[in-house]
Design a protein around this motif. Sequence first.
Motif, PDB file in Angstrom:
ATOM      1  N   TYR A 131       0.935  -1.211   0.008  1.00 53.30           N
ATOM      2  CA  TYR A 131       0.093   0.132  -0.044  1.00 53.30           C
ATOM      3  C   TYR A 131       1.015   1.231  -0.008  1.00 53.30           C
ATOM      4  CZ  TYR A 131      -3.586  -3.307   0.849  1.00 53.30           C
ATOM      5  OH  TYR A 131      -4.578  -4.456   0.889  1.00 53.30           O
ATOM      6  N   ARG A 145      -2.535   9.764  -2.017  1.00 53.06           N
ATOM      7  CA  ARG A 145      -3.366   8.735  -1.517  1.00 53.06           C
ATOM      8  C   ARG A 145      -2.825   7.510  -1.642  1.00 53.06           C
ATOM      9  NH1 ARG A 145      -2.684  10.900  -6.260  1.00 53.06           N
ATOM     10  NH2 ARG A 145      -4.608  12.070  -6.509  1.00 53.06           N
ATOM     11  N   THR A 146      -3.305   6.591  -0.781  1.00 54.22           N
ATOM     12  CA  THR A 146      -2.965   5.398  -0.681  1.00 54.22           C
ATOM     13  C   THR A 146      -3.629   4.502  -1.890  1.00 54.22           C
ATOM     14  OG1 THR A 146      -3.136   5.471   1.593  1.00 54.22           O
ATOM     15  CG2 THR A 146      -2.968   3.328   1.049  1.00 54.22           C
ATOM     16  N   VAL A 147      -2.622   3.662  -2.605  1.00 55.51           N
ATOM     17  CA  VAL A 147      -3.163   2.625  -3.524  1.00 55.51           C
ATOM     18  C   VAL A 147      -2.653   1.225  -3.079  1.00 55.51           C
ATOM     19  CG1 VAL A 147      -3.256   4.352  -5.391  1.00 55.51           C
ATOM     20  CG2 VAL A 147      -1.234   3.093  -4.805  1.00 55.51           C
ATOM     21  N   ALA A 148      -3.233   0.454  -3.974  1.00 53.74           N
ATOM     22  CA  ALA A 148      -2.392  -0.891  -3.876  1.00 53.74           C
ATOM     23  C   ALA A 148      -1.469  -1.349  -4.893  1.00 53.74           C
ATOM     24  CB  ALA A 148      -3.655  -2.141  -3.717  1.00 53.74           C
ATOM     25  N   VAL A 200      -0.623   0.157 -10.781  1.00 61.23           N
ATOM     26  CA  VAL A 200      -1.767   0.576  -9.913  1.00 61.23           C
ATOM     27  C   VAL A 200      -3.020   0.221 -10.808  1.00 61.23           C
ATOM     28  CG1 VAL A 200      -2.796   2.099  -8.355  1.00 61.23           C
ATOM     29  CG2 VAL A 200      -0.379   1.818  -8.512  1.00 61.23           C
ATOM     30  N   HIS A 201      -4.199  -0.040 -10.202  1.00 60.69           N
ATOM     31  CA  HIS A 201      -5.412  -0.210 -10.638  1.00 60.69           C
ATOM     32  C   HIS A 201      -6.475   0.871 -10.240  1.00 60.69           C
ATOM     33  CE1 HIS A 201      -5.089  -4.837 -11.225  1.00 60.69           C
ATOM     34  NE2 HIS A 201      -4.334  -4.022 -12.117  1.00 60.69           N
ATOM     35  N   THR A 202      -7.081   1.316 -11.136  1.00 58.29           N
ATOM     36  CA  THR A 202      -7.968   2.670 -10.448  1.00 58.29           C
ATOM     37  C   THR A 202      -9.426   2.755 -11.270  1.00 58.29           C
ATOM     38  OG1 THR A 202      -7.693   4.691  -9.662  1.00 58.29           O
ATOM     39  CG2 THR A 202      -7.023   4.517 -11.658  1.00 58.29           C
ATOM     40  N   THR A 225     -11.538   8.728 -11.405  1.00 58.44           N
ATOM     41  CA  THR A 225     -11.132   9.264 -10.021  1.00 58.44           C
ATOM     42  C   THR A 225     -10.196  10.567 -10.341  1.00 58.44           C
ATOM     43  OG1 THR A 225      -9.121   7.822  -9.979  1.00 58.44           O
ATOM     44  CG2 THR A 225     -11.173   7.252  -8.639  1.00 58.44           C
ATOM     45  N   PRO A 226     -10.222  11.762  -9.356  1.00 56.73           N
ATOM     46  CA  PRO A 226      -9.492  12.687  -9.618  1.00 56.73           C
ATOM     47  C   PRO A 226      -7.913  12.550 -10.021  1.00 56.73           C
ATOM     48  CG  PRO A 226     -10.918  13.208  -7.919  1.00 56.73           C
ATOM     49  CD  PRO A 226     -10.998  11.800  -8.066  1.00 56.73           C
ATOM     50  N   LYS A 227      -7.400  11.376  -9.431  1.00 55.86           N
ATOM     51  CA  LYS A 227      -5.934  11.206  -9.706  1.00 55.86           C
ATOM     52  C   LYS A 227      -5.771  10.886 -11.266  1.00 55.86           C
ATOM     53  CE  LYS A 227      -6.223   7.371  -7.090  1.00 55.86           C
ATOM     54  NZ  LYS A 227      -7.369   7.179  -7.434  1.00 55.86           N
TER      55      LYS A 227
HETATM   56  C1  FMN Z   1      -5.381   0.491   1.969  1.00 60.58           C
HETATM   57  C2  FMN Z   1      -6.019   1.350   0.609  1.00 60.58           C
HETATM   58  C3  FMN Z   1      -5.598   0.912  -0.666  1.00 60.58           C
HETATM   59  C4  FMN Z   1      -6.306   1.587  -1.788  1.00 60.58           C
HETATM   60  N1  FMN Z   1      -6.098   1.285  -2.854  1.00 60.58           N
HETATM   61  C5  FMN Z   1      -6.318   1.969  -4.061  1.00 60.58           C
HETATM   62  C6  FMN Z   1      -6.220   1.336  -5.459  1.00 60.58           C
HETATM   63  O1  FMN Z   1      -5.309   0.552  -5.673  1.00 60.58           O
HETATM   64  N2  FMN Z   1      -6.644   2.339  -6.407  1.00 60.58           N
HETATM   65  C7  FMN Z   1      -7.229   3.396  -6.024  1.00 60.58           C
HETATM   66  O2  FMN Z   1      -7.639   4.258  -7.093  1.00 60.58           O
HETATM   67  N3  FMN Z   1      -7.651   3.944  -4.966  1.00 60.58           N
HETATM   68  C8  FMN Z   1      -7.302   3.092  -3.834  1.00 60.58           C
HETATM   69  N4  FMN Z   1      -7.489   3.610  -2.573  1.00 60.58           N
HETATM   70  C9  FMN Z   1      -8.418   4.886  -2.563  1.00 60.58           C
HETATM   71  C10 FMN Z   1      -7.580   6.094  -2.753  1.00 60.58           C
HETATM   72  O3  FMN Z   1      -6.623   6.084  -1.709  1.00 60.58           O
HETATM   73  C11 FMN Z   1      -8.810   7.036  -2.732  1.00 60.58           C
HETATM   74  O4  FMN Z   1      -9.368   7.477  -1.697  1.00 60.58           O
HETATM   75  C12 FMN Z   1      -9.411   7.207  -3.979  1.00 60.58           C
HETATM   76  O5  FMN Z   1      -8.797   6.257  -5.045  1.00 60.58           O
HETATM   77  C13 FMN Z   1      -9.590   8.468  -4.297  1.00 60.58           C
HETATM   78  O6  FMN Z   1      -8.277   9.137  -4.732  1.00 60.58           O
HETATM   79  P1  FMN Z   1      -8.224  10.460  -5.643  1.00 60.58           P
HETATM   80  O7  FMN Z   1      -9.540  11.485  -5.450  1.00 60.58           O
HETATM   81  O8  FMN Z   1      -7.017  11.252  -5.327  1.00 60.58           O
HETATM   82  O9  FMN Z   1      -8.242  10.074  -7.145  1.00 60.58           O
HETATM   83  C14 FMN Z   1      -7.081   3.049  -1.442  1.00 60.58           C
HETATM   84  C15 FMN Z   1      -7.292   3.356  -0.120  1.00 60.58           C
HETATM   85  C16 FMN Z   1      -7.044   2.649   0.905  1.00 60.58           C
HETATM   86  C17 FMN Z   1      -7.158   3.030   2.215  1.00 60.58           C
END
Ligand code: FMN
Length: 184
Positions: free
Chosen positions: A31, A46-49, A62-64, A68-70
């Motif tokens: 993460y 932000r956190t991602v996987a 990374v998958h998304t 999303t704003p990113k």
């Molecule tokens: C443990 C954890 C893992 C996450 N993994 C992902 C991920 O792999 N991809 C993703 O888009 N958002 C992931 N998120 C959610 C993002 O942190 C974030 O809240 C969401 O993507 C919106 O981000 P943005 O508004 O900056 O685009 C994860 C959050 C947590 C807490």
Amino acid sequence: MSDLGNLAAFLDEGWRHLQQGVADSQSPARYPTFATVSPEGLPEARTVALRHAAQAEAVVEVHTDILTPKVKALKASPRAAIHVWIPRSQVQIRLTTTAEILTGKAAEDAWVQVPPTSRVSYGTMPDPGTPIKEVFGYKKPPVRDRFAVLHCRVDHIDLVHLGERHRRAEYVRSDGWRGTWLAP
Ligand SMILES: Cc1cc2nc3c(=O)[nH]c(=O)nc-3n(C[C@H](O)[C@H](O)[C@H](O)COP(=O)(O)O)c2cc1C
């Protein structure tokens, strides 16, 4: 622990941690923090996987959800920084990358491997980040066309190891990696 004075071994160690993050959901490298620059020029993190890490190709993925704003940020500026801290090994990994947004057929191989229970992460309604009237005033249907792979080409790596004597190195990608020890 790698040969302490060997730049190549230190780099291998960094990639090993990233690969461990992909393989093991308990690893801190699973993460990372993923940072972008918003269209307004503001830093966002932000956190991602971490879903893929290939040393030979210098790529992490990374998958998304494309809404999303990113993703909006990456369309304006494709540079993304990725940060991981591995407490047990006392290693910090910082990557500077250039992200390509893969959707549709280009993301098909990854989509088929996403478990059905996880597919709901791609398709939130209303769009992620939209104000809602109530705390749970949203739905999470799985929407195939909203799924994206952020294919991040690693351009620069900064590694820090907090040992008895700290070690820090940077690696710049050109033909292979050019590594340099840095004052920590
Ligand atoms: C443990 C954890 C893992 C996450 N993994 C992902 C991920 O792999 N991809 C993703 O888009 N958002 C992931 N998120 C959610 C993002 O942190 C974030 O809240 C969401 O993507 C919106 O981000 P943005 O508004 O900056 O685009 C994860 C959050 C947590 C807490």
